[in-house]
Scaffold this active site. Structure first.
Site, short mmCIF file in Angstrom:
data_model
loop_
_atom_site.label_atom_id
_atom_site.label_comp_id
_atom_site.label_asym_id
_atom_site.label_seq_id
_atom_site.Cartn_x
_atom_site.Cartn_y
_atom_site.Cartn_z
N ASP A 179 32.33 29.07 40.54
CA ASP A 179 32.05 30.04 40.58
C ASP A 179 31.09 29.36 41.98
OD1 ASP A 179 33.37 31.77 39.01
OD2 ASP A 179 31.70 33.06 37.90
N ASP A 219 38.63 35.47 40.72
CA ASP A 219 38.07 36.64 40.97
C ASP A 219 37.82 37.79 41.67
OD1 ASP A 219 36.54 35.31 38.75
OD2 ASP A 219 34.48 35.09 39.81
#
Length: 153
Positions: A115, A131
């Protein structure tokens, strides 16, 4: 058949972009470091997410891999059945498939998802390109389904 090939190429390109951004982040930003990207809006960081959204259920990679495969296979099946439906339905499913596979690749190959995007103006989870695909895809799909329901299709 041509439409399916175009969707497949788009999915591959989206996955490629996701993996390219993740690779760049891993190579350029030390784990846990935060760098301003767009001041007061978005920072870049490198986080190894071993959980799901908001880092819940840490270290359950097998569970997430199985769930992801089920969702992606379901989305592919639904896309196959509804390929001739609205552009928005196809777009939403395409984004969901690409996002699911992008994070699946990380989970299987590394045991975590990379991330990197941190919104500076709100207390929100750090997220990645895949995402974003998933979030936008679900929103588009829900709107397309709601529109179909309203129109009686």
């Amino acid at each position: 058949m041509k439409k399916r090939a175009i969707v497949a190429v788009i999915v591959l390109l989206l996955i490629g972009l996701d993996q390219l951004v993740k690779s760049y982040i891993v190579q350029q930003i030390p784990l846990g470091e935060v760098r301003s990207w767009i001041p007061n809006f978005v920072s870049l960081t490198y986080l190894q997410n071993r959980g799901a959204a908001f880092s819940i259920l840490q270290d359950q990679q097998l569970l997430f891999a199985v769930i992801t495969l089920v969702v992606v296979i379901g989305a592919i099946w639904y896309l196959h059945k509804h390929m001739e439906d609205s552009f928005w339905m196809v777009l939403g499913l395409t984004l969901i498939i690409a996002g699911g596979l992008g994070n699946f690749i990380d989970r299987v190959s590394q045991g975590f998802v990379v991330d990197m995007f941190h919104l500076d103006f709100i207390n929100f989870a750090i997220f990645n390109v895949a995402d974003s695909y998933l979030t936008v895809g679900v929103i588009i799909l829900l709107i397309a389904m709601l529109k179909e329901e309203i129109n009686g299709n």
